[in-house]
Structure formats: structure tokens, C-alpha cells
Motif scaffolding. Structure first.
Motif, PDB file in Angstrom:
ATOM      1  N   GLY A 201      50.478  14.943 -24.340  1.00  0.00           N
ATOM      2  CA  GLY A 201      50.559  16.394 -24.270  1.00  0.00           C
ATOM      3  C   GLY A 201      51.205  16.837 -22.989  1.00  0.00           C
ATOM      4  O   GLY A 201      51.503  16.028 -22.098  1.00  0.00           O
ATOM      5  N   TYR A 202      51.428  18.142 -22.884  1.00  0.00           N
ATOM      6  CA  TYR A 202      52.047  18.698 -21.674  1.00  0.00           C
ATOM      7  C   TYR A 202      51.675  20.167 -21.568  1.00  0.00           C
ATOM      8  O   TYR A 202      51.562  20.878 -22.576  1.00  0.00           O
ATOM      9  N   ASP A 203      51.462  20.607 -20.322  1.00  0.00           N
ATOM     10  CA  ASP A 203      51.166  21.997 -20.013  1.00  0.00           C
ATOM     11  C   ASP A 203      52.450  22.639 -19.493  1.00  0.00           C
ATOM     12  O   ASP A 203      52.845  22.422 -18.342  1.00  0.00           O
ATOM     13  N   PHE A 204      53.134  23.407 -20.362  1.00  0.00           N
ATOM     14  CA  PHE A 204      54.395  24.025 -19.982  1.00  0.00           C
ATOM     15  C   PHE A 204      54.199  25.241 -19.089  1.00  0.00           C
ATOM     16  O   PHE A 204      55.166  25.716 -18.489  1.00  0.00           O
ATOM     17  N   VAL A 205      52.994  25.736 -19.004  1.00  0.00           N
ATOM     18  CA  VAL A 205      52.713  26.879 -18.134  1.00  0.00           C
ATOM     19  C   VAL A 205      52.608  26.426 -16.690  1.00  0.00           C
ATOM     20  O   VAL A 205      53.233  26.989 -15.783  1.00  0.00           O
ATOM     21  N   ASN A 206      51.830  25.368 -16.460  1.00  0.00           N
ATOM     22  CA  ASN A 206      51.600  24.870 -15.101  1.00  0.00           C
ATOM     23  C   ASN A 206      52.429  23.649 -14.756  1.00  0.00           C
ATOM     24  O   ASN A 206      52.306  23.111 -13.655  1.00  0.00           O
ATOM     25  N   LYS A 207      53.248  23.176 -15.718  1.00  0.00           N
ATOM     26  CA  LYS A 207      54.151  22.041 -15.516  1.00  0.00           C
ATOM     27  C   LYS A 207      53.392  20.787 -15.099  1.00  0.00           C
ATOM     28  O   LYS A 207      53.734  20.106 -14.131  1.00  0.00           O
ATOM     29  N   THR A 208      52.360  20.446 -15.863  1.00  0.00           N
ATOM     30  CA  THR A 208      51.589  19.233 -15.612  1.00  0.00           C
ATOM     31  C   THR A 208      51.418  18.476 -16.926  1.00  0.00           C
ATOM     32  O   THR A 208      51.634  19.021 -18.008  1.00  0.00           O
ATOM     33  N   LEU A 244      49.609  17.606 -27.932  1.00  0.00           N
ATOM     34  CA  LEU A 244      48.981  18.864 -27.548  1.00  0.00           C
ATOM     35  C   LEU A 244      49.807  19.529 -26.450  1.00  0.00           C
ATOM     36  O   LEU A 244      49.926  18.994 -25.348  1.00  0.00           O
ATOM     37  N   PHE A 245      50.368  20.690 -26.742  1.00  0.00           N
ATOM     38  CA  PHE A 245      51.237  21.379 -25.803  1.00  0.00           C
ATOM     39  C   PHE A 245      50.673  22.763 -25.475  1.00  0.00           C
ATOM     40  O   PHE A 245      50.369  23.548 -26.374  1.00  0.00           O
ATOM     41  N   ILE A 246      50.541  23.054 -24.183  1.00  0.00           N
ATOM     42  CA  ILE A 246      50.136  24.386 -23.733  1.00  0.00           C
ATOM     43  C   ILE A 246      51.400  25.186 -23.437  1.00  0.00           C
ATOM     44  O   ILE A 246      52.198  24.810 -22.574  1.00  0.00           O
TER      45      ILE A 246
END
Length: 537
Positions: A201-208, A244-246
Motif C-alpha cells: 500500500g501507499y499513502d499518497f497524502v503523506n507520501k509514505t 491499500l492506497f490512501i
């Protein structure tokens, strides 16, 4: 003192809105051919296999944005790069209007589109604040354990698929949402963890790289598809694999969330994802100048809606919640649910009555929306604490149906995304008489399964065949009696077309120019086609 406070609020608000959002589009991709010649540098083998199975060519659209262009925009005065899209060959940027307009002088900038249409040539007049927000997540949670997931599955006859041992195995799903806390620790997701079904997964909002943070909306959405709590909750695709992608920042409403979504969609494509669920939608933004009007809901205006159609063209199925504004002054589906190829899902109650909050159609260009319906009132979910509860909204009807689509596709993995979507629609109870409240209605996956088996049997009577296979230097194609000519395309294991010919029945095709190995072929005649594997010795 009160006047001073109000003035301060005005100054802060003005400062916030003086920063504009925009997309800068580039003229070209100078290094695109190098990526096309070496596609594994930008796409996974699974993504290439999916393209080959769908007969989708690899083009410059798949190549990344030229890095030197990104670097020059990043270092430009007063500009912040927020997201990027290789499909659109564009960056989402933020800065003052003047600083953004200065970028037009760069020779590689094709054009700039401001999120505020009034700043664009022939842009519409800026508006005052639109209607009050509707709750995009539509959380109406009841805080008690509830083992009612049987109804939401049986309404679709998705339990029939499970009884045939079709539970999503072999298919990959991407979920774009607001966060997935508890998925890495709580019991309803242990089945996914124990079987290594969460691929990343990746958090595209916080770039983590950590998706297990944020708002638990995504956790509940995932539970409708992949959750398992014995005698309490079973997801509709418990054995599928998941990314899982934010993409959603719940602290504000800004078009950058659409750009995050597109970037995640492109990553899903490159990873070989089959099905995407999005229980998010956009219509009203904090800056009213960025908000959409009904006239924009034609599938061609919104950045995210245009990307949704591109994703479908790559072989994916996008399942998107219709939205929860059905009882508001703007009752229509939001973006990207207005995309032509999206399966847009509305919500019904356990008695199959449309929920009042479920958004309606038609789109601005008069297309039927939503497409299908599923249970979204009192749907059973798992929360970030592991509790089994209920929640309401199209946010939950969408993943319930997306999981059923995934399990259905796992039963017929050789079908294309377009074939799967059509078979699911054709099984719905209002297919012959759709409307803009229910769309084509509630699908029946047992009926879809039966129809698919019958179609396969009928196609088997009139199918193409390639022989010999394995082959040495030549093959021939045998046609059904009612077909006189066709086209055969052969793809290598990188998904590249290496041979394409128009052929007649039993015509001999020379393979001298092909190296020994495994290939994928696709034979097409009108709307009839067949794909398969070809081995050259």
C-alpha cells in the motif's frame, strides 16, 4: 474584539485562496520510446499479461513524465508540486496565479488548466459558495456486534459464487480511500494477513509506505470485500489480493485529492490490478471556485473521471460509489462516478428499496447512472478496533458489489473487463428497463454465472483453433463455419505485439521471425474473439 476576530478569519481565508491549484500539461515525453522498448521498466509482468489478454498496446501514455520537466517545475519560483499523472502527462501544482501563469513560457509546457474555471480561457463565471456539504462517507454507525453480512451477500446471490469455490482467488483489487487503521492488527483481517493477501500500500497524502493510518473509512470498506469473522462477517471476495492506497485527506476538500486518486490508479495499473474500488466522490470543494456544476458531470471534465476511462482501457474494472447526496439540492452522482466506463453503485436497504441518500442520475450528457445497486443501509462492517458493526452509505454498497464482481471474474478469468461488466449488468433485475434511481438494478451473480457458462458452451461450438500448438515454424487458424476472415495478433511475454495479420480459414502463418518461447495470441472477427497461449519450439 469580535470585529477583529472576523477580520483575522477573512485575512486567513483570503491568504489560503490566493494559492491556486492547477494542472500543467506537457508537450511530449522525449524518452517514451525507450520505455516502450523496455516495458518492464515501467510496468509489472502481471500488468503486461493483462494488457496482452485484452489486446491493449503499450504506448507513450504508459511512460513516466520526463524527469527534467518535473525538476524544472519543482524548482520554479513559488510553485509546489502536489501530484503527477503519466497518463495525462501533467502535474498538479499550487502557487499564485501569476507564478503558475509564468510556467506557460517554458517550451515544454503545452497548456495549463486552473482548478478555478474562471481563470481559464472561456472559463465560467466564478460562483459563491455552493450547497452545503453532503457527508461523502455517510457514517451512520450502530455500536454493537451484528452478524448480518448474510443479507448483503445473498441479495446479490454472491454466496452462490462462494459455494462454487469462487472467492476472488487469483484476482488483485486496489482500494483507494481515507485510511486503513487496524487492518494490520485486528482479527477480522487476520485471514488476509495469514494468507499474505495484502500485497502492499501507499499513502499518497503523506507520501509514505504506511497505509495503516488515517480515517478508518477504508478499513470498513475493505472489510466488505476481504473481511472474515466467523458467523459475523464474510467479505464478498475474501481470497482476493489487495493493495491499500490512501488518497483522501479528510482535513480538507481540494482537487489535489483527485490528483492523488489518479496517481494511485496509475500505480494500480502498473502493479497489474484487476478491480479498483473507490468509495469516494467529489463535487463541492473548500474553495467554492473549484466546485463542480451539474453541467460538468459528463465524464469528460473532471481530472479523475477522465483517468477512470483510461484505466478501463487498460483492462481494469472500476467500481465507484454513486455518492450520498440524493436528498440534497444537488442529488446527482459525483466525480469520478460520472465516468462512462465506471460501474457506479447506489445503495438500497435490506428490503431492496433505494436509500434516500443514494445519489441519482442522469449524468449531464444524459447517461444512466447509477449503473447497479447493492445493500448500503445497515451494511455489516468491521471497524479499526475489530468490532463488528453496521454502517450506511454508498461507500459500502460499492465494495460489497466490487467484491462480488471480483469473485465472479475469478470464475471466468479469461473474460475481458468489458465482458465481465456486461454480464453483470445483464443479470440485474432492471436491465430491460433501467432508470436514474436504480440504474440497471440489483445484479444476480448466480444468473450471471449460468449465462457465462452457457455462452462458453455456445462459443465452444464455433470457436477458433490454432494448430499445431506447440508449433515450430508455422501455424494455421481454423475458423467457425460462419466466419470467413479474421485478424490474429501475437504478443510476447512483455505484452508487445510481434505479429499481426489478416487471415482466412486455415491460412498458414509463418513464425520464422519469432524466437522460441511462450506467446499470447488473440484472434478477432467482429465482436467474436479468442485469446490463448502459443508455444513456439
Amino acid at each position: 474584539m469580535k470585529k477583529a476576530y472576523l477580520f483575522l478569519v477573512f485575512i486567513i481565508s483570503f491568504a489560503a485562496f490566493s494559492q491556486e491549484d492547477a494542472w500543467v500539461y506537457f508537450t511530449d515525453k522525449p524518452n517514451a520510446q525507450a520505455y516502450i522498448d523496455n516495458p518492464l521498466t515501467m510496468l509489472s509482468q502481471r500488468a503486461l499479461d493483462r494488457r496482452a489478454a485484452h489486446g491493449v498496446a503499450i504506448t507513450a501514455q504508459d511512460a513516466p513524465i520526463h524527469q527534467l520537466y518535473i525538476d524544472q517545475i519543482t524548482t520554479a519560483s513559488g510553485i509546489t508540486v502536489k501530484a503527477k499523472s503519466k497518463w495525462m502527462n501533467a502535474l498538479h501544482i499550487r502557487g499564485t496565479q501569476a507564478n503558475i501563469e509564468n510556467l506557460e513560457s517554458l517550451p515544454f509546457v503545452d497548456h495549463i488548466v486552473f482548478a478555478n474555471p474562471a481563470l481559464n480561457p472561456a472559463g465560467r463565471v466564478s460562483k459563491s459558495q455552493k450547497a452545503a456539504y453532503t457527508n461523502k462517507f455517510q457514517d451512520v454507525q450502530e455500536n454493537f456486534n451484528y452478524g448480518g453480512s448474510s443479507n448483503q451477500i445473498q441479495m446479490l446471490n454472491a454466496h452462490f459464487l462462494h459455494q462454487q469455490n469462487h472467492t476472488g482467488s487469483g484476482k488483485i483489487v486496489a482500494i483507494m480511500d481515507a485510511g486503513f487503521p487496524g487492518v494490520d492488527t485486528q482479527a477480522p483481517f487476520q485471514h488476509l494477513r495469514d494468507n499474505n493477501l495484502i500485497l502492499g500500500g501507499y499513502d499518497f497524502v503523506n507520501k509514505t509506505n504506511n497505509p495503516y493510518v488515517g480515517y478508518q473509512h477504508g478499513t470498513q470498506v475493505l472489510s466488505n470485500m476481504g473481511g472474515f469473522a466467523d458467523n459475523q462477517l464474510v467479505g464478498t471476495a475474501p481470497d482476493a489480493q489487495y493493495y491499500l492506497f490512501i488518497t483522501e485527506d479528510i482535513s480538507s476538500e481540494n482537487p489535489v485529492e483527485e490528483s492523488n486518486w489518479v496517481e494511485a490508479l496509475e500505480m494500480a495499473d502498473s502493479l497489474g490490478v484487476d478491480v479498483v474500488n473507490t468509495s469516494l466522490g467529489y463535487f463541492t470543494y473548500d474553495n467554492p471556485n473549484y466546485s463542480y456544476e451539474y453541467a460538468d458531470l459528463n465524464g469528460q471534465v473532471a481530472f479523475s473521471s477522465r483517468a477512470a476511462d483510461i484505466a478501463f482501457s487498460k483492462g481494469m474494472i472500476l467500481v465507484i460509489s454513486a455518492g450520498n447526496s440524493g436528498a440534497s439540492s444537488d442529488p446527482y452522482v459525483s466525480v469520478p462516478a460520472d465516468a462512462a466506463t465506471a460501474l457506479t453503485i447506489g445503495a438500497v436497504s435490506s428490503s431492496e428499496v433505494k436509500a434516500g441518500f443514494s445519489s441519482i442520475g442522469p449524468t449531464a450528457d444524459n447517461r444512466i447512472k447509477p449503473d447497479l445497486m447493492a445493500m448500503g443501509v445497515g451494511a455489516t462492517v468491521a471497524t479499526q478496533t475489530g468490532a463488528i458493526s453496521t454502517n450506511s452509505g454508498t461507500s459500502f454498497s460499492s465494495p460489497i458489489l466490487a467484491g462480488a464482481v471480483t469473485s465472479f471474474w475469478s470464475a471466468f478469468p479469461d473474460k475481458t473487463n468489458a465482458e465481465i461488466v456486461q454480464m453483470v449488468k445483464a443479470s440485474a433485475d432492471k436491465y430491460s428497463n433501467p432508470d436514474n434511481n436504480y440504474g440497471y438494478g440489483i445484479p444476480d451473480f448466480q444468473l450471471a454465472y449460468t449465462n457465462a457458462l452457457l455462452a462458453n458452451a455456445e462459443f465452444g461450438k464455433t470457436t477458433f483453433s490454432v494448430y499445431p500448438n506447440p508449433a515450430s515454424n508455422q501455424i494455421a487458424v481454423n475458423f467457425p463455419e460462419n466466419i470467413s476472415n479474421a485478424q490474429i495478433t501475437i504478443y510476447n511475454n512483455l505484452g508487445q505485439s510481434v505479429l499481426a495479420k489478416n487471415v482466412e480459414n486455415n491460412a498458414v502463418i509463418t513464425l520464422d521471425n519469432l524466437n522460441a518461447g511462450l506467446y499470447i495470441y488473440k484472434i478477432t472477427s467482429g465482436s467474436t474473439f479468442k485469446t490463448g497461449k502459443l508455444i513456439k519450439r
